[in-house]
Design an enzyme around this catalytic site. Structure first.
Site, PDB file in Angstrom:
ATOM      1  N   ASP A 134       0.836  -1.202   0.000  1.00  0.00           N
ATOM      2  CA  ASP A 134       0.000   0.000   0.000  1.00  0.00           C
ATOM      3  C   ASP A 134       0.871   1.252   0.000  1.00  0.00           C
ATOM      4  OD1 ASP A 134       0.913  -0.175   2.597  1.00  0.00           O
ATOM      5  OD2 ASP A 134      -1.069  -0.170   3.542  1.00  0.00           O
ATOM      6  N   SER A 135       2.190   1.063   0.018  1.00  0.00           N
ATOM      7  CA  SER A 135       3.120   2.174  -0.210  1.00  0.00           C
ATOM      8  C   SER A 135       2.903   2.787  -1.584  1.00  0.00           C
ATOM      9  CB  SER A 135       4.570   1.690  -0.091  1.00  0.00           C
ATOM     10  OG  SER A 135       4.775   0.502  -0.849  1.00  0.00           O
TER      11      SER A 135
ATOM     12  N   ASP B  93      -0.889  -6.178  -0.044  1.00  0.00           N
ATOM     13  CA  ASP B  93      -1.276  -5.613   1.251  1.00  0.00           C
ATOM     14  C   ASP B  93      -2.792  -5.512   1.399  1.00  0.00           C
ATOM     15  OD1 ASP B  93       0.915  -5.098   2.881  1.00  0.00           O
ATOM     16  OD2 ASP B  93       1.389  -3.217   1.879  1.00  0.00           O
TER      17      ASP B  93
ATOM     18  N   LYS C 138      -0.621  -9.563   2.842  1.00  0.00           N
ATOM     19  CA  LYS C 138       0.162  -9.092   3.986  1.00  0.00           C
ATOM     20  C   LYS C 138      -0.735  -8.271   4.896  1.00  0.00           C
ATOM     21  CE  LYS C 138       3.481  -5.860   3.686  1.00  0.00           C
ATOM     22  NZ  LYS C 138       3.042  -4.830   4.670  1.00  0.00           N
TER      23      LYS C 138
ATOM     24  N   GLU D 140      -0.740  -5.856   8.412  1.00  0.00           N
ATOM     25  CA  GLU D 140       0.010  -5.098   9.412  1.00  0.00           C
ATOM     26  C   GLU D 140      -0.639  -5.240  10.780  1.00  0.00           C
ATOM     27  OE1 GLU D 140       0.730  -0.998   8.645  1.00  0.00           O
ATOM     28  OE2 GLU D 140       1.559  -1.346   6.650  1.00  0.00           O
TER      29      GLU D 140
ATOM     30  N   GLU E 257       9.882  -4.064  10.386  1.00  0.00           N
ATOM     31  CA  GLU E 257      10.227  -2.748   9.845  1.00  0.00           C
ATOM     32  C   GLU E 257      10.729  -1.809  10.944  1.00  0.00           C
ATOM     33  OE1 GLU E 257       8.482   0.873   7.050  1.00  0.00           O
ATOM     34  OE2 GLU E 257       7.318  -0.962   7.307  1.00  0.00           O
TER      35      GLU E 257
END
EC number: 2.1.2.11
Length: 289
Positions: free
Chosen positions: A49-50, A88, A118, A120, A187
């Site tokens: 999602d970057s 993501d 993925k 978070e 991270e």
């Protein structure tokens, strides 16, 4: 080491950790970046999602929607043949009820073509991860600095700098492994903490700003190639200056357009018969005057 000609699977990654063979993951957001990253040998392609920051121009990952993720994941999967494509789950999705998390993860796989998702977060997202893994959806975890929670964290800060927070990260990592995650992104975590977590898990760890002792590394495509990215985190290493090359190429093009040297003879199509016809038409027009 993963073979160039064989598709990367979860078993491949597990074997690479067992053999102490480092895993290379790169973000990709479209067809050409996927093709180039895979041609360069990447084992995993992360549709992060970057993309909100490096492709769509947002100041964080928070505005990225599920439709954005599906759109970009489709493009990446069309450009990938060998690498494992992970997508993501966007902001808040993993915190919804189990059914909604399952629907979202299912869309990324069915509509986007991803082979894993993925997620978070730590304890708060465990129910959704358990639901996904029970349904056969591979899940990669992500702890430490979690960009979707950047406002709550007070900015992009290193996580786990003291004994208490380091212990909390280890417990989260173990919980994610127990919930069925096949790998874990760490991270912005101190090297010592990342090494400790990596030794404590049977699943691979993928570091970004987490030192050399993780089982693999991930970098953002635009950061490692300096391609249109104005953000330069301290942990990023640049391997090519594509941005400078692109700008210079565009400047050369603009200059040639303005001076009239492009397209030039080499890049111009000719049709002599049409020229003769048009020349004759002009002569006939002059005769009628």
């Amino acid at each position: 080491m993963s073979a160039q000609g064989k598709s990367v699977t979860l078993r491949t990654l597990s074997r690479m950790k067992a053999e102490n063979s480092k895993i290379a993951m790169i973000t990709a957001y479209d067809y050409p970046s996927a093709k180039l990253a895979e041609a360069g040998g990447a084992d995993l392609l992360l549709v992060g999602d970057s993309l909100g920051m490096v492709v769509l121009g947002y100041d964080s990952t928070v505005p990225v929607t599920m439709d954005d993720m599906i759109h970009h994941t489709r493009a990446v999967t069309r450009g990938s043949q060998r690498a494992l494509v992970v997508a993501d789950l966007p902001f808040l999705t993993a915190h919804l009820d189990r059914e909604e998390v399952l629907k979202a993860a299912g869309r990324l796989m069915q509509e986007g073509g991803a082979r894993a998702v993925k997620v978070e977060g730590g304890e708060a997202v465990l129910p959704g991860i358990r639901a996904c893994t029970a349904a056969g959806i591979p899940v990669m975890g992500h702890i430490g600095l979690t960009p979707q929670s950047v406002h709550q964290l007070g900015g992009y800060r290193i996580q786990g700098k003291d004994a208490e927070t380091a212990q909390r990260l280890l417990e989260e990592a173990r919980q994610l492994e127990k919930a069925g995650a096949f790998a874990l992104v760490l991270e912005c975590v101190p090297d010592e903490v990342a090494a400790w977590i990596t030794r404590s898990l049977s699943i691979p760890t993928i570091g970004i700003g987490a030192g050399v002792n993780c089982d693999g590394q991930v970098l953002v495509y635009h950061d490692l190639l300096q391609y249109g990215s104005e953000i330069q985190p301290s942990f990023v290493k640049t391997y090519a200056q594509l941005g400078e090359i692109a700008v210079q190429g565009i400047r050369n093009y603009v200059q040639e357009v303005r001076e009239g040297s492009f397209p030039g003879e080499k890049h111009t199509f000719r049709a002599p018969a049409v020229v003769d016809y048009l020349t004759g038409e002009r002569k006939n027009d002059s005769c009628r005057e």
